[in-house]
Design a protein around this motif. Structure first.
Motif, short mmCIF file in Angstrom:
data_model
loop_
_atom_site.label_atom_id
_atom_site.label_comp_id
_atom_site.label_asym_id
_atom_site.label_seq_id
_atom_site.Cartn_x
_atom_site.Cartn_y
_atom_site.Cartn_z
N TRP A 54 9.83 -4.94 1.86
CA TRP A 54 8.68 -4.88 2.78
C TRP A 54 8.19 -3.46 2.97
CZ3 TRP A 54 5.89 -8.86 3.21
CH2 TRP A 54 6.45 -10.14 3.16
N CYS A 55 9.12 -2.50 3.03
CA CYS A 55 8.71 -1.10 3.24
C CYS A 55 7.94 -0.59 2.02
CB CYS A 55 9.92 -0.21 3.51
SG CYS A 55 10.79 -0.66 5.01
N GLY A 56 8.49 -0.83 0.84
CA GLY A 56 7.83 -0.40 -0.39
C GLY A 56 6.47 -1.05 -0.55
N ARG A 57 6.41 -2.33 -0.24
CA ARG A 57 5.12 -3.04 -0.33
C ARG A 57 4.08 -2.37 0.57
NH1 ARG A 57 8.54 -7.94 0.53
NH2 ARG A 57 8.66 -9.06 -1.43
N GLY A 58 4.54 -2.03 1.78
CA GLY A 58 3.62 -1.40 2.75
C GLY A 58 3.12 -0.07 2.23
N LEU A 59 4.04 0.74 1.70
CA LEU A 59 3.61 2.06 1.22
C LEU A 59 2.70 1.93 0.01
CD1 LEU A 59 3.64 5.13 1.19
CD2 LEU A 59 5.73 5.03 -0.19
N ALA A 60 3.07 1.04 -0.92
CA ALA A 60 2.25 0.88 -2.14
C ALA A 60 0.83 0.48 -1.75
CB ALA A 60 2.89 -0.17 -3.04
N MET A 61 0.74 -0.44 -0.79
CA MET A 61 -0.57 -0.93 -0.35
C MET A 61 -1.41 0.18 0.27
SD MET A 61 -1.11 -3.63 2.74
CE MET A 61 0.13 -4.79 2.26
N ARG A 62 -0.77 0.97 1.15
CA ARG A 62 -1.51 2.03 1.83
C ARG A 62 -1.89 3.17 0.87
NH1 ARG A 62 -3.04 -1.28 4.45
NH2 ARG A 62 -2.36 -1.85 6.54
N ALA A 63 -0.97 3.51 -0.05
CA ALA A 63 -1.26 4.60 -1.00
C ALA A 63 -2.43 4.18 -1.89
CB ALA A 63 -0.02 4.93 -1.81
N ARG A 64 -2.41 2.92 -2.33
CA ARG A 64 -3.51 2.44 -3.15
C ARG A 64 -4.83 2.51 -2.37
NH1 ARG A 64 -3.02 -3.01 -6.40
NH2 ARG A 64 -2.75 -3.98 -4.39
N GLY A 65 -4.74 2.13 -1.09
CA GLY A 65 -5.94 2.15 -0.24
C GLY A 65 -6.54 3.53 -0.13
N MET A 66 -5.70 4.56 -0.31
CA MET A 66 -6.21 5.94 -0.22
C MET A 66 -6.56 6.50 -1.60
SD MET A 66 -3.74 7.44 2.73
CE MET A 66 -4.72 8.87 3.14
N GLY A 67 -6.54 5.63 -2.60
CA GLY A 67 -7.00 6.06 -3.92
C GLY A 67 -5.92 6.53 -4.86
N ALA A 68 -4.66 6.40 -4.45
CA ALA A 68 -3.58 6.82 -5.36
C ALA A 68 -3.40 5.80 -6.49
CB ALA A 68 -2.27 6.96 -4.58
#
Ligand code: ADE
Length: 419
Positions: A217-231
Motif C-alpha cells: 500500500w505504501c509503495g502504491r501510494g508513492l508510485a501514484m503520487r510521483a507519477r502525478g507529479m510527472g516522474a
C-alpha cells in the motif's frame, strides 16, 4: 509526573500544532468526547511507543480522556517533534519520553521508562516496545491485556514471534485494518514521502526516474503520487502478483539490478532489509538520491555504502549526506536511511492519521471489554470498528451513501434468483 523531553520552553508552539492537527481529526475528536463521558479506560496504564507528532498527541489526549494514565515514548529516534513533546508534558500532563535525535541508548532508556509505567495496554509503531517485553523486560509482560501495532514492519515482527510460539499476549494488527492501509499507508505515505524528499532536496519530480522498491500500500501510494507529479516511475518487487499489478497500473517493473542503472531517485518501502545493497550502489548514476520510507533504517544497506565510499560528507544540505564512491560517483543518502517522511517532513497529514488513530482508540476500548477473552495471537481489527470509523469519517466529510432496499437485502441473501 516523570518525563524526558528536549526543552519545555517549546511547549507553546507544540500546543498550536496539536490543536491545528486536531481540526483535521474529527473522528478522533468525537471519540474523545464520548470517552470523556464514559471513561472506558478508567485507571488503566497505557504505554505507547509511537512517532511523537501532533497527531499522536491527539491520540494520547483521547486515551487520557477515556481515563487512561498514558506514557509515551518515541518509536524512532528521528521522528519526535520536540515542541509537541514539550506541550504534551506541560499542557496535557502526559508522561512523555522522547527527544529528536536521541541516540540508541536514550531511545531504549525511554522505551524502558514506558515499561516502568506498568502498562496493561501497549501501542507500538514497529513493535520495539512489545519486543522489549519479550526479551529484556519479560517479567513485565504478564500485566498486558493486549498490544496494538500500527505499522507493516511491526506486524511482520509480531507474526514471526507468534509463528515461533513466543508471543506472550494478544496483539492487534491495527496496520492491517482497511481503515488504516487504504488511507494512511497509501495516501499518507504517498504524500508525506514526496513531501520529505522535496523538503530535503528541493528536487523537481517532473521528468525524474523514480524507483519505488515495494508495491504494497505504501509503495502504491508513492508510485501514484510521483507519477502525478510527472516522474517516470519504475517499480521493483519480489511478489509476482504485486509486480503484475504494478505493470497493469502502468508502471515499468524490473529487478533492482536493472533499475539501479537508470534510476535518479530510489525509495524503499518494503519492510525488509538490504533492498538496495553494494551491487546496486556500484552501478548507480552519479548524484543518485537514495531514501527510505519503510519503518527501520535497514532497507538500504548503509554499511555497504560506507564500505564502497572513499569519502562521506555529512549534511551537504540538511538531511542529505554525500557518499563519494571509489569510482568517483556521488550518492546522496537522505535522513541516514531513516523514514524520510517523518525525519525530513511531518509524517502523514492529520486527516489521514484521524482514521488510524480513531481505530487505535476504539481498539483500546475493545480490548478492555474483551479482557481475558482474546487468545494469545495476532488479531485483526473487528469489522464493527472499521465500519464505525468509516461511517464517522464520511459524515465528517459530508458524504452520504446509499442504503440497501429490502428487495436488495433479500436478493443478496438468496441463492435462487438468477437470470
Ligand atoms: N506515521 C506516519 N505519519 C505519522 C504521524 N503524522 N503521526 C504519527 N505517526 C505517523
Amino acid at each position: 509526573m516523570k518525563y524526558d523531553v528536549a526543552d519545555l520552553s517549546l511547549a507553546a508552539g507544540g500546543k498550536k500544532r496539536i490543536l491545528w492537527a486536531d481540526n483535521d481529526m474529527p473522528v478522533l475528536a468525537a471519540i474523545r468526547g464520548r470517552f470523556a463521558k464514559s471513561k472506558p479506560l478508567k485507571g488503566m496504564n497505557v504505554s505507547a511507543c509511537l512517532h511523537v507528532t501532533a497527531e499522536t498527541a491527539n491520540l494520547a489526549r483521547t486515551l487520557k480522556a477515556g481515563g487512561a494514565n498514558v506514557a509515551l515514548c518515541a518509536s524512532n529516534p528521528l521522528s519526535t517533534q520536540d515542541d509537541v513533546a514539550a506541550s504534551l508534558v506541560k499542557d496535557f500532563k502526559i508522561a512523555t519520553f522522547s527527544i529528536c535525535g536521541e541516540n540508541r541508548a536514550t531511545y531504549y532508556k525511554h522505551i524502558n521508562a514506558a515499561i516502568d509505567h506498568k502498562p496493561v495496554i501497549t501501542l507500538d509503531d514497529g513493535a520495539d516496545l512489545v519486543n522489549e517485553l519479550h526479551t529484556r523486560r519479560k517479567k513485565d509482560a504478564h500485566r498486558i491485556i493486549a498490544g496494538m501495532e500500527e505499522t507493516t514492519t511491526g506486524v511482520i515482527r509480531l507474526r514471526a514471534l507468534a509463528n515461533e510460539g513466543k508471543l506472550k499476549f494478544p496483539v492487534i494488527a491495527v496496520n492491517d485494518a482497511a481503515t488504516k492501509q487504504l488511507f494512511d499507508n497509501r495516501y499518507g505515505t504517498g504524500q508525506s514521502t514526496v513531501d520529505g524528499i522535496i523538503r530535503a532536496t528541493d528536487f523537481l519530480m517532473a521528468g525524474k526516474k523514480v524507483v519505488v522498491a515495494g508495491y504494497g500500500w505504501c509503495g502504491r501510494g508513492l508510485a501514484m503520487r510521483a507519477r502525478g507529479m510527472g516522474a517516470i516511475v519504475i517499480v521493483t518487487e519480489i511478489d509476482a502478483i504485486k509486480a503484475l499489478e504494478a505493470a497493469m497500473d502502468g508502471f515499468e517493473v524490473m529487478p533492482m539490478a536493472k533499475a539501479a542503472k537508470v534510476g535518479e531517485l530510489f525509495v524503499t518501502l518494503t519492510g525488509n532489509k538490504s533492498v538496495i545493497r553494494a551491487e546496486h550502489f556500484r552501478v548507480m548514476k552519479d548524484r543518485a538520491v537514495v531514501a527510505n520510507s519503510g519503518h527501520f533504517n535497514v532497507e538500504i544497506d548503509i554499511p555497504a555504502l560506507k564500505r564502497l565510499s572513499k569519502k562521506v560528507i555529512r549534511n551537504v544540505r540538511n538531511y542529505v549526506d554525500e557518499y563519494v564512491l571509489r569510482n568517483n560517483k556521488r550518492i546522496y543518502l537522505l535522513a541516514e536511511g531513516r523514514l524520510i517522511n517523518l525525519a525530513a517532513a511531518e509524517g502523514h497529514p492529520a486527516s489521514v492519521m484521524d482514521m488510524s488513530f480513531a481505530t487505535q482508540a476504539l481498539q483500546a476500548e475493545y480490548v478492555v471489554k474483551k479482557r481475558g477473552k482474546l487468545s494469545v495471537a495476532v488479531h485483526d481489527v473487528p469489522m464493527e470498528i472499521e465500519w464505525q470509523v468509516s461511517r464517522f469519517k464520511l459524515k465528517s466529510m459530508s458524504i452520504g451513501i446509499d442504503k440497501l432496499t429490502a428487495e436488495q437485502v433479500a436478493y443478496l441473501a438468496s441463492s435462487g434468483e438468477g437470470t
